[in-house]
Design a protein around this motif. Structure first.
Motif, PDB file in Angstrom:
ATOM      1  N   UNK A  14      16.182  24.567  36.575  1.00  0.00           N
ATOM      2  CA  UNK A  14      15.468  25.011  35.189  1.00  0.00           C
ATOM      3  C   UNK A  14      15.192  26.284  35.018  1.00  0.00           C
ATOM      4  N   UNK A  15      15.596  26.986  35.787  1.00  0.00           N
ATOM      5  CA  UNK A  15      15.135  28.387  35.901  1.00  0.00           C
ATOM      6  C   UNK A  15      15.386  29.113  34.185  1.00  0.00           C
ATOM      7  N   UNK A  16      16.580  28.676  33.558  1.00  0.00           N
ATOM      8  CA  UNK A  16      16.661  29.542  32.447  1.00  0.00           C
ATOM      9  C   UNK A  16      15.860  28.976  31.388  1.00  0.00           C
ATOM     10  N   UNK A  17      15.675  27.511  31.330  1.00  0.00           N
ATOM     11  CA  UNK A  17      14.749  27.074  30.416  1.00  0.00           C
ATOM     12  C   UNK A  17      13.314  27.690  30.739  1.00  0.00           C
ATOM     13  N   UNK A  18      12.728  27.708  31.834  1.00  0.00           N
ATOM     14  CA  UNK A  18      11.383  28.367  32.103  1.00  0.00           C
ATOM     15  C   UNK A  18      11.294  29.631  31.507  1.00  0.00           C
ATOM     16  N   UNK A  19      12.452  30.474  31.609  1.00  0.00           N
ATOM     17  CA  UNK A  19      12.340  31.751  31.301  1.00  0.00           C
ATOM     18  C   UNK A  19      12.212  32.040  29.787  1.00  0.00           C
ATOM     19  N   UNK A  20      13.359  31.077  29.260  1.00  0.00           N
ATOM     20  CA  UNK A  20      13.172  31.197  27.660  1.00  0.00           C
ATOM     21  C   UNK A  20      11.943  30.875  27.136  1.00  0.00           C
ATOM     22  N   UNK A  21      11.250  29.816  27.592  1.00  0.00           N
ATOM     23  CA  UNK A  21      10.026  29.545  27.277  1.00  0.00           C
ATOM     24  C   UNK A  21       8.727  30.273  27.562  1.00  0.00           C
ATOM     25  N   UNK A  22       8.591  30.749  28.635  1.00  0.00           N
ATOM     26  CA  UNK A  22       7.578  31.454  29.258  1.00  0.00           C
ATOM     27  C   UNK A  22       7.660  32.767  29.418  1.00  0.00           C
ATOM     28  N   UNK A  23       8.685  33.379  29.905  1.00  0.00           N
ATOM     29  CA  UNK A  23       8.863  34.867  30.092  1.00  0.00           C
ATOM     30  C   UNK A  23       9.325  35.728  28.983  1.00  0.00           C
ATOM     31  N   UNK A  24      10.668  35.124  28.361  1.00  0.00           N
ATOM     32  CA  UNK A  24      11.095  35.972  27.316  1.00  0.00           C
ATOM     33  C   UNK A  24      10.207  36.368  26.073  1.00  0.00           C
ATOM     34  N   UNK A  25       9.998  37.782  25.669  1.00  0.00           N
ATOM     35  CA  UNK A  25       9.153  37.994  24.790  1.00  0.00           C
ATOM     36  C   UNK A  25       9.609  37.674  23.375  1.00  0.00           C
ATOM     37  N   UNK A  26      10.984  37.548  23.059  1.00  0.00           N
ATOM     38  CA  UNK A  26      11.464  37.367  21.711  1.00  0.00           C
ATOM     39  C   UNK A  26      11.495  36.051  21.382  1.00  0.00           C
TER      40      UNK A  26
END
Lengths: 345, 310
Positions: free
Chosen positions: B70-82
């Motif tokens: 789930x790494x990418x999903x988490x990153x998109x929703x919680x880390x990525x600023x844009x």
């Protein structure tokens, strides 16, 4: 339906003619038509309608006129505050540059062949599929038609990456790998778009199937039944009976397919970025021309926004010109085809 | 329904069976494309979004991503600023644009369905945006500097924007209309160009529907003394309502997948320029699920009100 209305009107018209006119005394001028409130209302309505239609047409066509006027200007005119719409120094120089920058002749031919091929294949395949959905009963029909709509809803961007990989390492059931030991690279050929066209998963093919299905459903069944009774096969019925009736709709679908492939930047940019297609050339136009200019000893160190914009405007005009001609040539069929598709639900 | 039947000891196809076979034959191209290409790619795309990919010369290798895939999903929703911002913007734009496009295209179709001089010319001009706003041309236009200053919106922004502003101020001060509504309308007036060019196909669909309504319905109601207003709400509107459903779904998809959509550009850039395959696929899937949910909700709401003759 139109005919009936016409007939009705005609009947009314002739009735009025038959009725005896009111006698007017000689010498007295025939009175003008009375300005009844109803008539006044109708006149007002048609004026309002005219204004609205004209206004919307203006909004649609205005950018084209701006492009046309900009394309005929010299760059200095862009920065001249006294120049608006009508160029001060009239020049065709932009066109010369853009024709060269786009490599118009070559890319025009290539784009036309690919767009024509894709549109044609899509048309044939979508028609067959649509006919199958419109006329035959088979198990799971509704589910499969749901699948058609599903392909329309899934944005192509989701499939972008697998598609790219698929065509980069293309193989059918491992045949190529067993023969040559390597998969085929279909990038920068017309292969991917043609394959997509022939398997109904090209750009908005679901929409075409849907439109054609509604059209075929609206055609009375008796036409085909007569053919069946006379011993005509199913495919032959389709080709000889249904296709001639469907010409307006076919023109519409072909036009959509052709136009959308012609100006497509999504698939073109992904599958064949190195091919000399108009949409590829157009996206890098200003820089290409600047580079050419530099080679000829020009003093263009960087691309000014005005220059880039002027080139883009001229380029867009040249790219859509063939489409406009095509559109005008078949617009009668186009409008008729839409009018008769009778899409419901 | 039996496909086969025994006749004189031989198994023979029934008429139904033959029809089914013929039907399948006709839709073969679609079946091949859907089952052979579309579905596998859909599943691959899901697999990509849960993994990291390494591309070699002979093919590519997938490795399971971190955190149970789930790494990418988490990153998109919680880390990525844009991503979240652009996602919300896309949804917001859609909710502003779609009703306007629907209303405008319905209005335009009604207009084009009436009889007046020059109707043929007006029709071909109204459908012209289908050509004008496809693919690369829209892309060039939205990035073009001169168009922005000389184009209809730029032109409006000078004098007319202040007029619109004054009118909306007037409306807010002297009427009881809610401010959000007035703002919405003034935005609509300023963005008329965007609306007009986005409604080519919708006008076509509505126009087709309008022409499909039997004139005998109107004749009957006119006999009974119905006014044009009543005719519109009691005949035209219900008869056209299935197409409102079709068009709203189409418009929502169109607005979400158009070439000048910021999120689409972001996804494409992530995949092809930044070479983050898994991350890009995860973003695309979050986006798609959101679209699907919105379409299901909107479609469900509208289809309750839709009137079917049969």
């Amino acid at each position: 339906m139109e005919d009936v209305r016409k007939l009705n009107n005609g009947a009314k018209f002739s009735l009025q003619k038959l009725l005896p006119r009111k006698k007017t005394a000689p010498g007295v001028e025939r009175r003008k038509k009375k300005l009844t409130p109803a008539r006044l209302g109708r006149i007002a309505l048609s004026i309002v309608r005219g204004v609205i239609v004209f206004g919307i047409c203006y909004v649609i066509l205005y950018p084209v006129f701006v492009k046309l006027s900009v394309s005929l200007m010299d760059e200095s005119n862009l920065y001249d505050a006294t120049v608006k719409y009508v160029p001060k120094t009239f020049t065709l120089d932009n066109y010369r540059k853009v024709l060269k920058g786009l490599e118009y002749g070559k890319s025009f031919l290539l784009t036309a062949v690919i767009s024509g091929g894709v549109a044609f294949l899509q048309l044939i395949v979508c028609m067959l599929t649509a006919y199958g959905f419109a006329r035959f009963r088979f198990p799971g029909k509704n589910i499969f038609f749901g699948c058609v709509i599903f392909t329309l809803i899934v944005p192509p961007q989701i499939l972008m990456l697998p598609m790219y990989m698929n065509f980069r390492f293309f193989d059918i059931l491992g045949i190529a790998k067993s023969v040559t030991g390597e998969s085929i690279n279909l990038l920068n050929t017309a292969g991917p778009v043609l394959i997509q066209a022939i398997t109904c998963i090209g750009f908005k093919n679901g929409l075409y199937i849907y439109m054609l299905r509604q059209f075929f459903k609206g055609i009375p069944k008796e036409l085909e039944e007569a053919a069946f009774v006379d011993g005509c096969g199913k495919l032959r019925t389709f080709v000889q009976i249904m296709m001639p009736v469907a010409v307006p709709m076919m023109v519409t679908v072909f036009l959509f397919g052709f136009v959308w492939q012609w100006t497509d930047s999504f698939y073109t940019g992904m599958y064949m970025p190195k091919m000399a297609l108009l949409s590829n050339k157009l996206s890098g136009l200003a820089t290409t021309i600047a580079a050419q200019y530099k080679d000829m000893g020009g003093s263009m160190n960087f691309v000014t926004p005005g220059f880039a914009s002027m080139m883009n405007n001229t380029g867009v005009l040249l790219v859509i010109l063939p489409l406009v001609i095509l559109y005008l040539a078949c617009q009668k069929h186009f409008v008729e085809g839409i009018a008769r598709s009778g899409i419901v639900g | 329904m039996k496909a086969m039947r025994k006749v004189n000891g031989k198994r023979k196809m029934t008429l139904r069976g033959k029809e089914a076979v013929a039907g399948f034959c006709f839709i073969i191209p679609f079946l091949v494309g859907f089952i052979g290409l579309f579905l596998p790619m859909l599943f691959k795309s899901i697999a990509f979004s849960f993994s990291n990919m390494q591309v070699g010369t002979g093919g590519y290798v997938l490795q399971k991503a971190a955190e149970g895939g789930l790494e990418h999903y988490k990153r998109a929703l919680t880390i990525d600023p844009d991503f979240n911002l652009k996602l919300l913007n896309a949804v917001k734009d859609m909710f502003i644009q779609v009703p306007l496009i629907l209303i405008f295209s319905f209005f335009a179709a009604n207009l084009l369905n009436q009889k007046f001089k020059g109707r043929g010319i007006a029709r071909s001009i109204f459908f012209f945006p289908v050509i004008l706003t496809s693919g690369i041309i829209l892309g060039i236009e939205s990035s073009d500097l001169l168009q922005q200053t000389l184009g209809p919106e730029g032109m409006l922004s000078a004098d007319d924007a202040s007029t619109v502003f004054n009118i909306s101020k007037f409306l807010m001060n002297y009427t009881n209309l809610p401010a959000t509504f007035v703002n919405y309308l003034s935005e609509a007036v300023l963005g008329i160009y965007d609306i007009v060019i986005a409604s080519g196909v919708q006008i076509l669909v509505f126009l087709a529907g309008l022409q499909g309504i039997s004139p005998s319905l109107y004749e009957a109601s006119n006999m009974e003394g119905a006014t044009a207003w009543e005719n519109f709400w009691k005949i035209t509107f219900p008869m056209i309502s299935p197409l409102i459903l079709v068009n709203s779904v189409y418009t929502i998809i169109d607005s979400f997948t158009s070439a000048d959509n910021e999120l689409m550009t972001l996804i494409k850039k992530t995949i092809f320029s930044d070479v983050k395959y898994g991350f890009g696929s995860a973003m695309a899937w979050i986006y798609f699920v959101l679209i699907a949910v919105i379409i299901a909700v909107v479609g469900g709401l509208i289809s309750r009100k839709v009137f079917y003759t049969d």
